[in-house]
Scaffold this motif. Sequence first.
Motif, mmCIF file in Angstrom:
data_model
loop_
_atom_site.group_PDB
_atom_site.id
_atom_site.type_symbol
_atom_site.label_atom_id
_atom_site.label_comp_id
_atom_site.label_asym_id
_atom_site.label_seq_id
_atom_site.Cartn_x
_atom_site.Cartn_y
_atom_site.Cartn_z
ATOM 1 N N SER A 190 2.716 8.033 9.146
ATOM 2 C CA SER A 190 2.475 6.838 8.022
ATOM 3 C C SER A 190 1.067 6.690 7.660
ATOM 4 O O SER A 190 1.021 6.353 6.794
ATOM 5 N N GLU A 191 0.222 7.095 8.619
ATOM 6 C CA GLU A 191 -1.108 6.832 8.418
ATOM 7 C C GLU A 191 -1.603 7.536 7.114
ATOM 8 O O GLU A 191 -2.426 7.097 6.177
ATOM 9 N N VAL A 192 -0.935 8.713 6.884
ATOM 10 C CA VAL A 192 -1.325 9.605 5.637
ATOM 11 C C VAL A 192 -0.912 8.805 4.486
ATOM 12 O O VAL A 192 -1.548 8.738 3.553
ATOM 13 N N LEU A 193 0.506 8.264 4.447
ATOM 14 C CA LEU A 193 0.920 7.803 3.276
ATOM 15 C C LEU A 193 0.375 6.358 3.155
ATOM 16 O O LEU A 193 0.105 6.122 1.837
ATOM 17 N N ARG A 194 0.137 5.801 4.015
ATOM 18 C CA ARG A 194 -0.399 4.432 3.991
ATOM 19 C C ARG A 194 -1.895 4.577 3.200
ATOM 20 O O ARG A 194 -2.114 3.620 2.219
ATOM 21 N N ARG A 195 -2.710 5.573 3.452
ATOM 22 C CA ARG A 195 -4.013 5.782 3.097
ATOM 23 C C ARG A 195 -3.798 5.992 1.498
ATOM 24 O O ARG A 195 -4.651 5.615 0.639
ATOM 25 N N HIS A 196 -2.853 6.871 1.110
ATOM 26 C CA HIS A 196 -2.965 7.223 -0.074
ATOM 27 C C HIS A 196 -2.156 6.003 -0.952
ATOM 28 O O HIS A 196 -2.534 6.019 -2.326
ATOM 29 N N LEU A 197 -1.410 5.325 -0.529
ATOM 30 C CA LEU A 197 -0.801 4.255 -1.030
ATOM 31 C C LEU A 197 -1.785 3.223 -1.584
ATOM 32 O O LEU A 197 -1.901 2.580 -2.647
ATOM 33 N N GLU A 198 -2.677 2.707 -0.479
ATOM 34 C CA GLU A 198 -3.833 1.848 -0.889
ATOM 35 C C GLU A 198 -4.834 2.504 -1.846
ATOM 36 O O GLU A 198 -5.271 1.652 -2.753
ATOM 37 N N GLU A 199 -4.941 3.844 -2.074
ATOM 38 C CA GLU A 199 -5.891 4.266 -2.836
ATOM 39 C C GLU A 199 -5.338 4.069 -4.305
ATOM 40 O O GLU A 199 -6.125 3.844 -5.191
ATOM 41 N N VAL A 200 -4.001 4.429 -4.503
ATOM 42 C CA VAL A 200 -3.502 4.299 -5.962
ATOM 43 C C VAL A 200 -2.716 2.946 -6.161
ATOM 44 O O VAL A 200 -2.661 2.877 -7.528
#
Length: 818
Positions: free
Chosen positions: A346-356
């Motif tokens: 989830s860390e990877v997806l969370r990081r990209h979600l917050e970016e976009v």
Amino acid sequence: MSNMNAMLKSPLVQQDNWQGVLRRASELVAPVWPLDEWIAVNPFWGMRQMPIHRADELLAKRGGFSMLMPAEFYREARAGGRICDTDLQASIDELGAGGDIGFYEQWLSRRSSLEDTAKVSTLDVFEPQRSGVRPVAEAVRGQVAGVCARFFDARQSQWMTSADGGDLFSYWLRSSREDRALDGRTGIRGARKRLLDVPQNLSEALPIVVSALGLTERELESVAHSLLLRINGWASWCRGVDWREGLENRASDRCGELLAVLLVWELVGLGCSTPEQRALWHKARSRARQPLDDSHPDGLWVWHRAYEAGYQRRLWRVLTASPVPGSEGAASETDVQAVFCIDVRSEVLRRHLEEVYPSVRTLGFAGFFGLPLTYRALGPLQPSRHLPGLLPAYMELVDTLGSLGDDAAESRRLDQGEVTRSSVRKAKYGSLSTFTLVETTGLAWAWKLVRDSLKQGHSATDEAATVRMTAGQLVHRHNGKVLSDQEKAALVAGMLRGMSLTRDFAPLVAFVGHGSHTDNNPNAAGLNCGACGGRSGAVSARLAAELFNDPGVRRALEEEQIVIPEQTWAVAAEHCTVTDEVTVLDAHHVPDTHADRLRQLQAGFERAACGARAERATVLKLNGMADQPLKEALETRTRDWSEVRPEWGLANNAAILFAPRARTRGRDLGGRVFLHDYDPEQDQDGVILEALLAAPMVVANWINLQYMASVTVPEVYGSGNKLLHSVVGGNLGVVEGTGADLRIGLPLQSVHDGTCWRHEPLRLTVLVDAPRARITTALQRQSDAAALVNNHWVLLYRLCDGGVERYESGQWKVVEST
């Protein structure tokens, strides 16, 4: 053996000390779970009360293996720059090992393989009666494993003899006595005849056997533990049965019964051996009397700790660096709060979600969302557990179509379908119909073979969308009574406090569970949510959203001093960890007032998935592809019945962090860290932190050491090559090739890509953002968490304004300053 009662002269038996000795030996073995609810387990859990380097010494003596990598691994890490001088010196200083860097470099260059010191069984002295025949000890282990497979198989085998609900020992003894080929099968002449003298009742037989062996307490525990390690798969299964029965307050001692079987074989071996063979055994037995030399860690531990220090050095650098510009989000208000499982993927997806999607705030919480339940779907299936294996289930979520009549009709329809499938299964395996069924129906199944070979079928999105399409009723397991609003509110309050979300609610809250959709994969549960009992987190996410939106629950929550604004709405979603697609469940229930925000969130999920897929493409050997073909390739992996590496699961997990998301937002943690939200300002009494160390930290430790052991000791704690697996008992587990022992842990393909390891074998680094005294007090209140920390099964650190501090024997020492 004809007058066995006359053997009851051992002081050990007369004092009844032997029962506690055997119980201690059994408890050194960790439990495992069946395939359909497989969860990662710390295989060294039974040794958590002793320092880790002492446990390693114990396993070397009794099992003939180390829990660390071979010396060559650390030599390569040193030569490749993975371990630098700073790391090695830090390890020497921390362990108080003495010597300098040059000394340990020379020591490592001379280090040889571990000497096999585990031959303490009476069966080890037997030589095979002819060349090409497997050793007697191995043959006996295979015989015991085969009996275990038949005893515990309640589903798969069609030609089995029922265990009739008796104990494992009696079933084994009866089966062995009836086996006229036993002597030839095991290579021990007279074995079957001697078994005829053993009392059928376990409580009568065991004290006689223990007395006849004539072992001291230390010898008996050492021999008993060594025997269990030789058949570790079935020993772990028996411990799992005992564990799960204990959660239901039912007595069970399957591991003790298995140990009794092994001890009887020891007595048979002793009785059938020659004087020369007995002399050899007595010589080997003397090793069991020797105390452990655990005054200081072996030199290999110095190198392993340096290896871990290398990772931590890079982690500190990321965490203590200046904040990334814009990482706090561009929006003045938070539009959405998205709660993800703490799973490292989830860390990877969370990081990209917050970016976009800058106006989203992501949070981390255990994927079952604090709802300790079993789930009963309509139809013939048994209720499934959706909670960590450490916990008992207090509630049951029961599906309903709205009326008893509709529920009964749907269940009858599903029951009939299962009856048909069961009939086909019986026909496939029946002794009279096996060949005729293939002859007459083979062509009817051709379409399925073609479809599977072409990798056609349901997509991950289709599967996620069908999760719990009926409504559910939440009831108490023990009496079936529906939970009151106050009881439901207490659950929701515990959930919200646990994730530090008790105020400042966004207009839209999303509970995101996760699952891994793969075909023809016995290990599929190991890729699902460990917090949900090895199943998808979609059921728990949906229930969390339903409770959050319930008007009665919200009114009752006000008594808990938690006020959810009327304009706040919750939705559930599932993250497919193979494709990184996120499917919103029950989107049609979202009010029109929240439709725009939901569309923005779904668009954010889609863009975040593109970034996450691109980041994961390299380790999946799919790099260089545009997103659409990459997405299609990943979707194909979910349907490809020949794919042995659909994803990497939790490989490379290395740390868990209890802190506000603001501490890590915008920082690339490489998909290696479990992120659990914790706001120290909302936990002045430390109750929440205490719960986090007692549950999420322990679960993360189980995952971490399961992966580590599957790399460092794959022959004992790994399940071997997926291509050679055969499923046992429908869902008990797998055996590899022609082997008989149950294989536990992770398959080789889950941690190795065919060229190199994809998991770094590191102990879990635990980082907490809290005052020193609060952490220390929380540890004092939780014995298991304290044992893991004080005995160095996990490495505890404190994230503070001045950098990072290490916990050691009640003291805090600065290791990184800003």
